[in-house]
Design a protein around this motif. Structure first.
Motif, PDB file in Angstrom:
ATOM      1  N   SER A  37      19.051 -12.613   0.753  1.00  0.00           N
ATOM      2  CA  SER A  37      18.231 -11.896  -0.218  1.00  0.00           C
ATOM      3  C   SER A  37      17.190 -11.145   0.597  1.00  0.00           C
ATOM      4  CB  SER A  37      17.544 -12.871  -1.184  1.00  0.00           C
ATOM      5  OG  SER A  37      18.494 -13.542  -1.977  1.00  0.00           O
ATOM      6  N   PHE A  53       9.138 -13.176   7.140  1.00  0.00           N
ATOM      7  CA  PHE A  53       8.515 -11.861   7.078  1.00  0.00           C
ATOM      8  C   PHE A  53       8.713 -11.101   8.390  1.00  0.00           C
ATOM      9  CE2 PHE A  53       5.644 -11.548   3.342  1.00  0.00           C
ATOM     10  CZ  PHE A  53       5.899 -12.782   2.782  1.00  0.00           C
ATOM     11  N   GLY A  54       8.843  -9.771   8.274  1.00  0.00           N
ATOM     12  CA  GLY A  54       8.691  -8.922   9.437  1.00  0.00           C
ATOM     13  C   GLY A  54       7.217  -8.777   9.789  1.00  0.00           C
ATOM     14  N   LYS A  55       6.948  -8.104  10.895  1.00  0.00           N
ATOM     15  CA  LYS A  55       5.564  -7.963  11.361  1.00  0.00           C
ATOM     16  C   LYS A  55       4.784  -6.950  10.553  1.00  0.00           C
ATOM     17  CE  LYS A  55       6.116  -9.415  16.151  1.00  0.00           C
ATOM     18  NZ  LYS A  55       5.905  -9.069  17.570  1.00  0.00           N
ATOM     19  N   LYS A  61      13.704  -5.885  -4.621  1.00  0.00           N
ATOM     20  CA  LYS A  61      14.467  -6.981  -4.043  1.00  0.00           C
ATOM     21  C   LYS A  61      15.962  -6.689  -4.138  1.00  0.00           C
ATOM     22  CE  LYS A  61      14.122  -9.374  -8.444  1.00  0.00           C
ATOM     23  NZ  LYS A  61      13.069 -10.007  -9.224  1.00  0.00           N
ATOM     24  N   GLN A 110       1.082  -4.689   0.789  1.00  0.00           N
ATOM     25  CA  GLN A 110      -0.244  -5.294   0.811  1.00  0.00           C
ATOM     26  C   GLN A 110      -1.283  -4.192   0.993  1.00  0.00           C
ATOM     27  OE1 GLN A 110      -1.082  -7.852   4.177  1.00  0.00           O
ATOM     28  NE2 GLN A 110      -2.492  -9.112   2.972  1.00  0.00           N
ATOM     29  N   LYS A 142      -6.074  -7.050  -0.519  1.00  0.00           N
ATOM     30  CA  LYS A 142      -5.328  -7.455  -1.707  1.00  0.00           C
ATOM     31  C   LYS A 142      -4.210  -8.407  -1.309  1.00  0.00           C
ATOM     32  CE  LYS A 142      -7.432  -4.586  -4.556  1.00  0.00           C
ATOM     33  NZ  LYS A 142      -8.284  -5.066  -5.672  1.00  0.00           N
ATOM     34  N   GLY A 143      -3.559  -8.963  -2.328  1.00  0.00           N
ATOM     35  CA  GLY A 143      -2.440  -9.863  -2.072  1.00  0.00           C
ATOM     36  C   GLY A 143      -1.154  -9.121  -1.801  1.00  0.00           C
ATOM     37  N   LEU A 144      -0.065  -9.876  -1.788  1.00  0.00           N
ATOM     38  CA  LEU A 144       1.265  -9.330  -1.523  1.00  0.00           C
ATOM     39  C   LEU A 144       1.943  -9.021  -2.856  1.00  0.00           C
ATOM     40  CD1 LEU A 144       2.132 -11.980   1.156  1.00  0.00           C
ATOM     41  CD2 LEU A 144       1.941  -9.532   1.609  1.00  0.00           C
ATOM     42  N   PHE A 175       5.864  -4.998   4.170  1.00  0.00           N
ATOM     43  CA  PHE A 175       6.580  -6.081   4.830  1.00  0.00           C
ATOM     44  C   PHE A 175       8.008  -6.164   4.322  1.00  0.00           C
ATOM     45  CE2 PHE A 175       3.082  -8.011   7.035  1.00  0.00           C
ATOM     46  CZ  PHE A 175       1.971  -7.715   6.254  1.00  0.00           C
ATOM     47  N   LEU A 229      10.656 -17.674   2.812  1.00  0.00           N
ATOM     48  CA  LEU A 229      10.775 -16.275   3.184  1.00  0.00           C
ATOM     49  C   LEU A 229      10.422 -16.108   4.646  1.00  0.00           C
ATOM     50  CD1 LEU A 229       8.971 -14.582   0.153  1.00  0.00           C
ATOM     51  CD2 LEU A 229      11.410 -15.094   0.416  1.00  0.00           C
ATOM     52  N   TYR A 245       7.650  -6.179   0.353  1.00  0.00           N
ATOM     53  CA  TYR A 245       6.347  -6.451  -0.243  1.00  0.00           C
ATOM     54  C   TYR A 245       5.356  -5.439   0.307  1.00  0.00           C
ATOM     55  CZ  TYR A 245       7.638 -11.010  -2.229  1.00  0.00           C
ATOM     56  OH  TYR A 245       8.207 -12.017  -2.980  1.00  0.00           O
ATOM     57  N   PHE A 250      13.756  -8.422   0.541  1.00  0.00           N
ATOM     58  CA  PHE A 250      12.624  -7.983  -0.268  1.00  0.00           C
ATOM     59  C   PHE A 250      11.769  -7.011   0.543  1.00  0.00           C
ATOM     60  CE2 PHE A 250      13.200 -11.545  -3.233  1.00  0.00           C
ATOM     61  CZ  PHE A 250      13.793 -12.500  -2.431  1.00  0.00           C
TER      62      PHE A 250
END
Lengths: 114, 114
Positions: free
Chosen positions: A32, A104-106, A49, A38, A42-44, A90, A102, A36, A34
Motif C-alpha cells: 500500500s 516514511f521517505g525522507k 493512497k 505536512q 501542522k500535522g500529516l 512524504f 508505515l 502525506y 501513500f
C-alpha cells in the motif's frame, strides 16, 4: 523489509507550472502506498493512497499519483502548482494489512515561486 | 471530518523528567499508533496498539517508553527520564485496520528536552 526513496530533497516550481515529486519503493509484498503532506507547524495530512485498485490514484487538491510496479515508482504530480502547495511531502509504504507500520521517505520540500 | 486530537501542542521539559503525551483517536478506530520525527529526519514508527495491548514496536521503543489507553478514549505515550535526544515531534495516529483506509494523524506534540 520495505523502504522508500524520495529522489529529491527539495523541488522548486513556479506558480502555475506542473509539479513532479518522485518516489521509488521497495517491498516484499503487494504494497500500500501513500502520499502525506505536512504544512509548516501542522500535522500529516493524507493526500492520496494506492491499495491495489486503480493504478492512477487521484487525491485532494488536484494531486494524483501513478503506481508503476515495473518501475517500483509512485510519483506524485499536479498539473498546476499553487502557492498553497508549498509544504513537505512524504511518500509512505506499508506492507500487508492496513494496520502494519508505515515506512516514511525522507520527504521532499516543495517551494512554489510567484 | 473526524480528527485525531493531540495535547499539548508543545511541551518543554527538563532532562530526566517524565512526560505524558496525550491523544484522542477517532472514536470508531481500533488501531492506534505513535510516530516521531526528530528535526530534519524521517518520520519513524514507535509503536502500534490494538485490543488494549502493544501489537508491534520498533527498536526505538525501549523500556523508557510506555503506552496506555486508560479510559477508552485517550491514548497516551509516557516517556520516563527524558533525554535530550528525545526532543522531536510526536505524532499520534489511528486507523480502522482496513487495508484501503490508511491512518489519520494528529497535529503532533513538539517535545523539547532541555
Amino acid at each position: 523489509a520495505q523502504s522508500v526513496t524520495q529522489l529529491d530533497s527539495h523541488v522548486s516550481v513556479s506558480e502555475g507550472t506542473p509539479v513532479l515529486l518522485r518516489c521509488n519503493y521497495s517491498s516484499s509484498y503487494s504494497p500500500s502506498l501513500f502520499w502525506y503532506v505536512q504544512h509548516p507547524n501542522k500535522g500529516l495530512q493524507l493526500l492520496l493512497k494506492y491499495t491495489s485498485a486503480a493504478t492512477l490514484v487521484k487525491g485532494i487538491n488536484g494531486f494524483e499519483a501513478e503506481f508503476k510496479k515495473s518501475e517500483t515508482s509512485f510519483h506524485l504530480t499536479k498539473p498546476s502548482a499553487h502557492m498553497s502547495d508549498a509544504a513537505e511531502y512524504f511518500c509512505v509504504v506499508s506492507d500487508g494489512a492496513g494496520n502494519t507500520p508505515l515506512v516514511f521517505g525522507k520527504g521532499t520540500r516543495l517551494s512554489v515561486i510567484a | 471530518e473526524p480528527e485525531v486530537t493531540q495535547t499539548p501542542s508543545h511541551q518543554v521539559t527538563q532532562m530526566g523528567q517524565e512526560v505524558i503525551l496525550r491523544c484522542v483517536p477517532i472514536s470508531n478506530h481500533l488501531y492506534f499508533y505513535w510516530y516521531r520525527q526528530i528535526l530534519g529526519q524521517k518520520v519513524e514508527f514507535l509503536v502500534s496498539f490494538y485490543n488494549n495491548e502493544i501489537s508491534e514496536k520498533s527498536e526505538i521503543f525501549d523500556d523508557q517508553f510506555s503506552v496506555e489507553r486508560p479510559d477508552g478514549s485517550n491514548f497516551t505515550l509516557k516517556i520516563r527520564s527524558t533525554k535530550l535526544e528525545d526532543s522531536a515531534m510526536y505524532f499520534c495516529a489511528s486507523g480502522t485496520g482496513a487495508t484501503n483506509y490508511g491512518y489519520t494523524f494528529g497535529s503532533g506534540t513538539r517535545l523539547t528536552v532541555v
